[in-house]
Scaffold this motif. Structure first.
Motif, PDB file in Angstrom:
ATOM      1  N   GLY A 514       0.771  -1.171  -0.090  1.00 18.81           N
ATOM      2  CA  GLY A 514       0.019   0.078   0.045  1.00 18.81           C
ATOM      3  C   GLY A 514       0.835   1.351  -0.085  1.00 18.81           C
ATOM      4  O   GLY A 514       0.330   2.358   0.206  1.00 18.81           O
ATOM      5  N   TYR A 515       2.073   1.211  -0.108  1.00 18.52           N
ATOM      6  CA  TYR A 515       3.085   2.398  -0.307  1.00 18.52           C
ATOM      7  C   TYR A 515       2.868   3.242  -1.363  1.00 18.52           C
ATOM      8  O   TYR A 515       2.557   2.940  -2.496  1.00 18.52           O
ATOM      9  N   PRO A 516       3.256   4.519  -1.369  1.00 12.14           N
ATOM     10  CA  PRO A 516       3.096   5.420  -2.646  1.00 12.14           C
ATOM     11  C   PRO A 516       3.808   4.713  -3.604  1.00 12.14           C
ATOM     12  O   PRO A 516       5.007   4.331  -3.744  1.00 12.14           O
ATOM     13  N   ASP A 517       3.238   5.255  -4.768  1.00  6.33           N
ATOM     14  CA  ASP A 517       4.115   4.721  -6.155  1.00  6.33           C
ATOM     15  C   ASP A 517       5.329   5.302  -6.572  1.00  6.33           C
ATOM     16  O   ASP A 517       6.246   4.519  -7.055  1.00  6.33           O
ATOM     17  N   LEU A 518       5.450   6.559  -6.189  1.00  4.86           N
ATOM     18  CA  LEU A 518       6.757   7.336  -6.648  1.00  4.86           C
ATOM     19  C   LEU A 518       7.468   7.952  -5.514  1.00  4.86           C
ATOM     20  O   LEU A 518       6.889   8.307  -4.429  1.00  4.86           O
ATOM     21  N   MET A 519       8.974   7.934  -5.622  1.00  2.00           N
ATOM     22  CA  MET A 519       9.390   8.676  -4.606  1.00  2.00           C
ATOM     23  C   MET A 519      10.314   9.962  -5.546  1.00  2.00           C
ATOM     24  O   MET A 519      10.836   9.624  -6.604  1.00  2.00           O
TER      25      MET A 519
END
Length: 738
Positions: A514-519
Motif C-alpha cells: 500500500g506504499y506510494p507509487d513514486l519517490m
C-alpha cells in the motif's frame, strides 16, 4: 537457453527418502500411529515397489491409468503392483470416488467407459438399464469433453457399478493418501505442497533458500500439527463449497483449534464463512449464525463487517462502545483506521470518509496523455523527468527491501523466525504476523544499533554483499536497489526510518504493502506520491501505509491525474522494415523515426540495419531493400544507444503499433536490454477519428487524406506519413487515445 540438469535414474526414490528423513527426524514427535506405520511399511518394501509407489505419489491425482505405468527403472511392474496391493498401498475405487475421477480422466477414457456401459447393458447384466437401446443418447464422438463428462456423470449417478468395475480394471488408486497429505503438510507447511517440487529444485526450475540452521519442525506438538492440518483442509474445502452448502459445511467444522497456526487459519475461515453467509443471495442463512462466526474471528474484515451489519440493525450503542474500545486499544492499524473513520461519520456527524478526504486534499492535478492509460505511474515519472526532477517508481519494493535487509538475521538466520525447510520463503513469524511479539528484544536491539545514516548504510551494504540473490518472500533483489535506498537514507533521518521499521515489525500484514507509487526528489526535498488516474480509488491498505509514513514525518501526497493533450509530450512515430512478419524469427532491415512535439515534427532518425540473415526475394520486391544495401549497414546493437536517446521520454507511435513495437522489444532483448514505452496506434486512431473509410491501411489512408507518401514500404517515408496522421488528429483538438 540454459540446459536442464540430468537427474539420476531413481531420483524420485532419492527425493522421497530425503523427504522421509525430515519426517523421521525433526518431525518424529508429530507422528501418530498411522504416520509411523506409513514410514515403517514403506521401509519394508523392496526397492522396485518403493520406486513404483513413489512414482504414483508424484502424480497429480490419486489414480493413474494402468497403461501409463511405464518406468525404465522398474522391472515387472505388474508384480510390484501386486506387492503394493497386498500391503494396502493401493486400494479399490469406492462409489464416492467416481464423480471426482470422471472429472479427472480424458475424453477418450470417458468414451471408453461409455462403451463399457453399452457392453454391460447388451449382456443383460445391468438390471437398471436393461439393454443398450435404453441408454440415453450420448454426445457425438467429436463433442467437447464437457459434454461427455456431463453425460457420464448422469449415467453413473443412476448406476455406478459398471464404472466401479471398469475403473478398478483400468486404473490403480493410491492408498494412504490422507496420511501422505499430512506428511507433505509437515514438510511444506501448506496443503498445496507436492513431491515434484524436489525434482523442480534439482532441475533448477525452482529456487529454494539455503537454511542458516538445521531443518526444524513447524509445530511443537502433534496436537498443534494435526489441528493446523485439519483447519487448512477445511479452509480449502470452503473455497469449493457453494452458498447452498454453507450450513452443512459449518456443522462439520472442528470445535477447537490448537496452536497459533490453527487459530489463525480458523480465524480467517470464520471471517470468510460469516461474510459469505451475510452476502449470499440465498435466504437460508440466519443472520445471527453468520454474526456468530464473525465474532469468532479476529480478522479486521470480520470485525468491520460485524459492526456494519449490527449498526444497520439498530445496535447503535453497542457499536459505539465497541468502536471506542478499538480506538483506545487497537489490535491492528487496519482496524483502527476503520473504527476512527466509522465512529466520526456515524457518531460525530462527519459526512466524508478519511479516504475521500485524502483524495480531496491531494496535490495539484497533472495532465497526462491517454497513451499512459494503464501505465500512469510511468507517465507521471516521465512528466517529472522532463522538468529536470528526479522520480523513482518505488511503491512497496523500497520499504520491503529496507525491512528485509535491516532484519535479515532475525528473519532468515535466527531459528525463532520459523523457517523449517529450504522451501520456506516467508518466515512463519511474518505469516502469523507475530514477528514483534516473538522477537521484540532482537528487533529493538537491531534498530538501536543504527545511530546514524552511516551505520545503517554500512549494515545494508554488508547484508547485501553477503546474501545478494538469495530467495526470500519479503523482497526481490534489484541491481539499483542500494542506489535508491541510498537516496532514501540521504533525505530521511534514521529516527524516522526506525519508526517506520518498528511499525512494520509490529503489524507486517497491514504495513507490507500500500506504499506510494513514486519517490520524488525536487530541489533537495524528498516526497512520496500515490498516483491516482480518473476512476481510481484510494484503498484502505494504501491509506494505512500513507498515514504511517505521514506520522513518521515524511512528505506524503496523493497526486491525481487527468487525461488531456499535453503539448509538451514527445511522440516518436516509428516504422520498421523487416525480413518477415514474425518478430520471433525475423530481423529489422530499416528503421525510420519521426519525433512530434506540440503537433510539429521536430526531429527524425533513419538507418538501414544489417539483419545478419538473408532477405527473402519477395521482401526485396516489396521494400526495395536488397542484401547489398544492408551489407555495410550497422547491426541493431551498434545503434541501440542512439535509438534509446531518440525514444527517451516519448510515446511510441506506429501504424499497427504492436508489429513495430514487437520487433523493437525483440531486438532490445537480443542486446540484453529492456524497452518499455507507452504505445499509440495510428490505425486505431484513424478508425476513431476518420470514420467511414473503406480501408485503414497506410497507403489507402494517405490517398484518402491527401497525405504525401513517396516511397511506400521505406521506413522513414512511412513514419513521416503516420506522423502526419497523428498531427492532424492533434491539430483538430482531439486527444490521442480518446
Amino acid at each position: 537457453m540454459k540446459a536442464l540438469k540430468t537427474l539420476p535414474e531413481k531420483y524420485y526414490l532419492d527425493h522421497f527418502n530425503e523427504f522421509l528423513a525430515y519426517i523421521e527426524g525433526p518431525c518424529a514427535h508429530l507422528l501418530a500411529a498411522p504416520e509411523r506405520a506409513f514410514v515403517d511399511d514403506f521401509r519394508a518394501l523392496n526397492e522396485a515397489a518403493q520406486c513404483l509407489l513413489v512414482r504414483l505419489y508424484n502424480r497429480k491425482s490419486d489414480w493413474v491409468a494402468r497403461d501409463a505405468l511405464v518406468y525404465a527403472e522398474i522391472n515387472d511392474i505388474p508384480a510390484q503392483l501386486a506387492v503394493l496391493a497386498q500391503c494396502h498401498w493401493l486400494q479399490p475405487f469406492a462409489s464416492e470416488d467416481i464423480q471426482i475421477w470422471l472429472a479427472d480422466i480424458t475424453k477418450q477414457q470417458l468414451q471408453q467407459l461409455y462403451q463399457h456401459y453399452q457392453r454391460v447393458a447388451a449382456d443383460g447384466v445391468d438390471t437398471c438399464h436393461g439393454d443398450s437401446s435404453t441408454l440415453a443418447k450420448p454426445p457425438t464422438k467429436s463433442a467437447a469433453k464437457a459434454g461427455w463428462l456431463s453425460y457420464l456423470q448422469t449415467l453413473t449417478a443412476t448406476d455406478s457399478e459398471p464404472a466401479l468395475a471398469w475403473a478398478n480394471q483400468h486404473f490403480v488408486r493410491q492408498g494412504r493418501s490422507q496420511v501422505l497429505r499430512y506428511l507433505l503438510f509437515l514438510y511444506f507447511g501448506r496443503t498445496q505442497g507436492r513431491l515434484n517440487q524436489l525434482s523442480m529444485r534439482d532441475l533448477g526450475i525452482m529456487r529454494t533458500r539455503r537454511l542458516a540452521h538445521e531443518a526444524q519442525a513447524r509445530f511443537a506438538s502433534a496436537d498443534e500439527a494435526f489441528s493446523a492440518f485439519e483447519w487448512k483442509h477445511q479452509s480449502d474445502a470452503l473455497k469449493q463449497t457453494m452458498d447452498a452448502g454453507l450450513l452443512a459445511f459449518a456443522q462439520q467444522l472442528p470445535t477447537t483449534s490448537v496452536g497459533v497456526a490453527a487459530q489463525a487459519t480458523a480465524s480467517r475461515l470464520y471471517a470468510r464463512l460469516g461474510k459469505r453467509m451475510l452476502d449470499s443471495e440465498l435466504s437460508v442463512h440466519p443472520q445471527a449464525l453468520a454474526l456468530s462466526f464473525l465474532a469468532r474471528s479476529n480478522e479486521p474484515e470480520a470485525v468491520e463487517k460485524s459492526i456494519r451489519v449490527r449498526y444497520a440493525a439498530g445496535e447503535h450503542e453497542a457499536v459505539r462502545e465497541q468502536l471506542e474500545d478499538i480506538i483506545d486499544n487497537p489490535d491492528s492499524e487496519t482496524l483502527w483506521v476503520f473504527a476512527s473513520d466509522f465512529y466520526a461519520r456515524k457518531f460525530g456527524r462527519k459526512r466524508t470518509s478519511v479516504l475521500t478526504d485524502m483524495l480531496r486534499d491531494s496535490a495539484p492535478v497533472i495532465a497526462l496523455d491517454e497513451a499512459f492509460l494503464g501505465n500512469v505511474e510511468t507517465g507521471v515519472k516521465q512528466y517529472y523527468q522532463s522538468q529536470g526532477i528526479e522520480a523513482f517508481k518505488t511503491e512497496n519494493r523500497i520499504w520491503r527491501a529496507l525491512f528485509g535487509l535491516v532484519f535479515w538475521h532475525e528473519l532468515f538466520v535466527n531459528p525463532k523466525a520459523g523457517l523449517a525447510t529450504e522451501f520456506d520463503r516467508l518466515p512463519a513469524v511474518l505469516k502469523s504476523n507475530q514477528f514483534f511479539s516473538h522477537m521484540q528484544a532482537e528487533i529493538e536491539a537491531r534498530l538501536q544499533q543504527f545511530d546514524s545514516s552511516h551505520t545503517l548504510r554500512v549494515w545494508l551494504l554488508k547484508v547485501s554483499s553477503q546474501y545478494y540473490g538469495q530467495g526470500n518472500g519479503v523482497f526481490r533483489w534489484h541491481p539499483k536497489m542500494l542506489e535508491i535506498l541510498d537516496i532514501l537514507l540521504t533525505h530521511v533521518s534514521v529516527s524516522q526510518l526506525q519508526q517506520i521499521l518498528l511499525a512494520m515489525a509490529k503489524d507486517y500484514h497491514a504495513l507490507s504493502d500500500g506504499y506510494p507509487d513514486l519517490m520524488v526528489l525536487e530541489s533537495g526535498q524528498l516526497r512520496f506520491e500515490e498516483i491516482k488516474a480518473p476512476g481510481d480509488s484510494l484503498r484502505r491498505n494504501q491509506l494505512i501505509s500513507l498515514q504511517m509514513l505521514n506520522r513518521a514525518g515524511l512528505n506524503v501526497a496523493v497526486r491525481r491525474v487527468e487525461w488531456a493533450f499535453n503539448p509538451e509530450q514527445a511522440y516518436v512515430v516509428v516504422d520498421v522494415e523487416t525480413t518477415g512478419g514474425n518478430s520471433a524469427g525475423n530481423r529489422m532491415t530499416e528503421i525510420g523515426m519521426v519525433k512530434v512535439v506540440n503537433a510539429k515534427v521536430v526531429a527524425s532518425w533513419q538507418s538501414l540495419i544489417n539483419p545478419q540473415r538473408a532477405i527473402p526475394r519477395h521482401i526485396t520486391q516489396l521494400t526495395g531493400i536488397s542484401q547489398a544495401m544492408v551489407a555495410d549497414a550497422p547491426i541493431f546493437s551498434e545503434v541501440v544507444d542512439e535509438i534509446s536517446d531518440f525514444l527517451k521520454g516519448a510515446v511510441f507511435v506506429a501504424h499497427n503499433v504492436n508489429f513495430d513495437y514487437g520487433f523493437f522489444k525483440r531486438e532490445y532483448e537480443l542486446c540484453g536490454r529492456y524497452i518499455r514505452l507507452p504505445k499509440l496506434c495510428t490505425v486505431k486512431l484513424a478508425r476513431q477519428h476518420f470514420t467511414g473509410l473503406a480501408s485503414y491501411s497506410l497507403g489507402r489512408l494517405c490517398a484518402d487524406l491527401d497525405i504525401q507518401l513517396a516511397r511506400h514500404h521505406r521506413a522513414l517515408d512511412d513514419a513521416r506519413a503516420a506522423a502526419e496522421i497523428l498531427i492532424r488528429i492533434q491539430r483538430q483538438g482531439l486527444r490521442p487515445g480518446s
